[in-house]
Design a protein around this motif. Structure first.
Motif, PDB file in Angstrom:
ATOM      1  N   LYS A 157     -22.273  -8.397  38.911  1.00 13.09           N
ATOM      2  CA  LYS A 157     -21.006  -9.106  39.088  1.00 13.09           C
ATOM      3  C   LYS A 157     -20.114  -8.874  37.876  1.00 13.09           C
ATOM      4  N   ASP A 158     -18.839  -9.158  38.031  1.00 13.94           N
ATOM      5  CA  ASP A 158     -17.885  -8.965  36.938  1.00 13.94           C
ATOM      6  C   ASP A 158     -18.265  -9.835  35.737  1.00 13.94           C
ATOM      7  N   ILE A 159     -18.120  -9.243  34.549  1.00 13.84           N
ATOM      8  CA  ILE A 159     -18.448  -9.947  33.316  1.00 13.84           C
ATOM      9  C   ILE A 159     -17.237 -10.748  32.863  1.00 13.84           C
ATOM     10  N   ASP A 160     -17.449 -12.034  32.560  1.00 13.46           N
ATOM     11  CA  ASP A 160     -16.364 -12.894  32.093  1.00 13.46           C
ATOM     12  C   ASP A 160     -16.264 -12.912  30.563  1.00 13.46           C
ATOM     13  N   VAL A 161     -17.413 -12.867  29.895  1.00 15.54           N
ATOM     14  CA  VAL A 161     -17.436 -12.821  28.426  1.00 15.54           C
ATOM     15  C   VAL A 161     -18.521 -11.842  28.003  1.00 15.54           C
ATOM     16  N   TYR A 162     -18.197 -11.033  26.981  1.00 11.57           N
ATOM     17  CA  TYR A 162     -19.124  -9.995  26.520  1.00 11.57           C
ATOM     18  C   TYR A 162     -19.330 -10.150  25.014  1.00 11.57           C
ATOM     19  N   PHE A 163     -20.605 -10.264  24.606  1.00  5.16           N
ATOM     20  CA  PHE A 163     -20.973 -10.331  23.197  1.00  5.16           C
ATOM     21  C   PHE A 163     -21.710  -9.043  22.818  1.00  5.16           C
ATOM     22  N   ASN A 164     -21.395  -8.483  21.663  1.00  8.14           N
ATOM     23  CA  ASN A 164     -22.122  -7.339  21.135  1.00  8.14           C
ATOM     24  C   ASN A 164     -22.414  -7.610  19.668  1.00  8.14           C
ATOM     25  N   CYS A 165     -23.691  -7.747  19.337  1.00  5.88           N
ATOM     26  CA  CYS A 165     -24.085  -8.084  17.962  1.00  5.88           C
ATOM     27  C   CYS A 165     -25.595  -7.901  17.842  1.00  5.88           C
ATOM     28  N   THR A 166     -26.153  -8.269  16.705  1.00  4.45           N
ATOM     29  CA  THR A 166     -27.602  -8.279  16.548  1.00  4.45           C
ATOM     30  C   THR A 166     -28.149  -9.661  16.903  1.00  4.45           C
ATOM     31  N   VAL A 167     -29.446  -9.717  17.119  1.00  2.95           N
ATOM     32  CA  VAL A 167     -30.084 -11.010  17.406  1.00  2.95           C
ATOM     33  C   VAL A 167     -29.892 -11.952  16.226  1.00  2.95           C
ATOM     34  N   GLN A 168     -30.048 -11.438  15.018  1.00  8.11           N
ATOM     35  CA  GLN A 168     -29.901 -12.302  13.842  1.00  8.11           C
ATOM     36  C   GLN A 168     -28.486 -12.843  13.714  1.00  8.11           C
ATOM     37  N   THR A 169     -27.482 -12.010  13.984  1.00  7.87           N
ATOM     38  CA  THR A 169     -26.106 -12.482  13.871  1.00  7.87           C
ATOM     39  C   THR A 169     -25.851 -13.664  14.786  1.00  7.87           C
ATOM     40  N   LEU A 170     -26.244 -13.550  16.052  1.00  9.19           N
ATOM     41  CA  LEU A 170     -25.997 -14.643  16.986  1.00  9.19           C
ATOM     42  C   LEU A 170     -26.872 -15.851  16.668  1.00  9.19           C
ATOM     43  N   SER A 171     -28.084 -15.605  16.175  1.00  6.01           N
ATOM     44  CA  SER A 171     -28.950 -16.710  15.754  1.00  6.01           C
ATOM     45  C   SER A 171     -28.316 -17.472  14.605  1.00  6.01           C
ATOM     46  N   ASP A 172     -27.780 -16.739  13.626  1.00  7.28           N
ATOM     47  CA  ASP A 172     -27.143 -17.390  12.478  1.00  7.28           C
ATOM     48  C   ASP A 172     -25.928 -18.198  12.899  1.00  7.28           C
ATOM     49  N   ILE A 173     -25.142 -17.671  13.850  1.00  2.00           N
ATOM     50  CA  ILE A 173     -23.972 -18.406  14.337  1.00  2.00           C
ATOM     51  C   ILE A 173     -24.412 -19.676  15.056  1.00  2.00           C
ATOM     52  N   TRP A 174     -25.396 -19.543  15.941  1.00  2.00           N
ATOM     53  CA  TRP A 174     -25.862 -20.700  16.708  1.00  2.00           C
ATOM     54  C   TRP A 174     -26.465 -21.769  15.790  1.00  2.00           C
ATOM     55  N   MET A 175     -27.157 -21.317  14.739  1.00  5.15           N
ATOM     56  CA  MET A 175     -27.770 -22.264  13.803  1.00  5.15           C
ATOM     57  C   MET A 175     -26.756 -22.915  12.878  1.00  5.15           C
TER      58      MET A 175
END
Length: 236
Positions: free
Chosen positions: A165-183
């Motif tokens: 299906k069509d993508i509404d939001v697309y993230f491109n990063c490393t696992v650590q980057t998104l983990s650090d943001i979420w934390m």
């Protein structure tokens, strides 16, 4: 596990001190109810050991087990004793942020664990429409780089196969980057500015990501030592 002491710390440790026990309680308090969901949040635990620990916790009045109506299997619910541990586990996590953060290894940034908690962090009331598709591409992974969250008013669900299906939001990063943001260790703005995150898609969603993708519970916790008076063990 018996320390043969009347100290309340010793008695609590007899219940909580076995390997995996505290993490099982964390998953129960975060809303995990079925065996498979608990396994998702625990990663490397074997089914046999999880079964054993749940049985022990049931015997210790920490967990209530109920058969799923009309289905095979059981659901697991925290008792009042278990629920009263929530501030204890939160305090333990805040202690870990300050005193154990330097023990984190690259292998600790687990994409399955991250995606489970992102699934739980979606505020569906803040996302309008019948269905929203969010795609994550983790550039540091050699296998299974692409993950999806399919969000509807009823539920959020992780997918490891393209829903087509069509993508509404697309993230491109490393696992650590998104983990650090979420934390809460980094902001989206900082990660984007430094080239560590690319986020694209519907502007109404990308501009409001911090409202519908809630940060982790420790996002606002202190990152440095906060000195305060505390009771000595002699006063306990």
């Amino acid at each position: 596990m018996n320390y043969n002491q009347f100290c309340p710390i010793a008695k609590a440790a007899e219940i909580l001190g076995e390997r995996w026990t505290i993490l099982i309680l964390r998953e129960l308090l975060m809303g995990g109810r079925r065996f498979s969901t608990l396994q998702r949040g625990l990663g490397d635990i074997s089914p046999a050991l999880l079964t054993k620990r749940l049985k022990q916790l049931e015997e210790q009045n920490m967990v209530i087990r109920r058969r799923i109506p009309g289905q095979k299997g059981f659901e697991y619910f925290p008792t009042e004793a278990c629920e009263s541990l929530l501030p204890v586990l939160f305090a333990l996590g805040e202690w870990g942020i300050i005193w154990a953060k330097n023990t984190i290894l690259d292998q600790d940034f687990d994409v399955e664990f991250l995606m489970l908690y992102l699934e739980r962090s979606i505020d569906r009331e803040k996302i309008k429409g019948q269905e929203t598709i969010i795609k994550f591409r983790f550039s540091d992974l050699e296998e299974q780089r692409d993950w999806w969250l399919v969000v509807s008013p009823e539920k959020s669900e992780v997918c490891i196969k393209d829903p087509g299906k069509d993508i509404d939001v697309y993230f491109n990063c490393t696992v650590q980057t998104l983990s650090d943001i979420w934390m809460g260790d980094r902001t989206y703005r900082d990660a984007i500015k430094n080239g560590d995150l690319m986020m694209d898609g519907d502007p109404s969603l990308t501009r409001t990501v911090t409202t519908w993708l809630r940060p982790g519970v420790f996002a606002n916790s202190p990152r440095e030592i906060v000195h305060s008076e505390s009771p000595s063990l002699g006063a306990l």
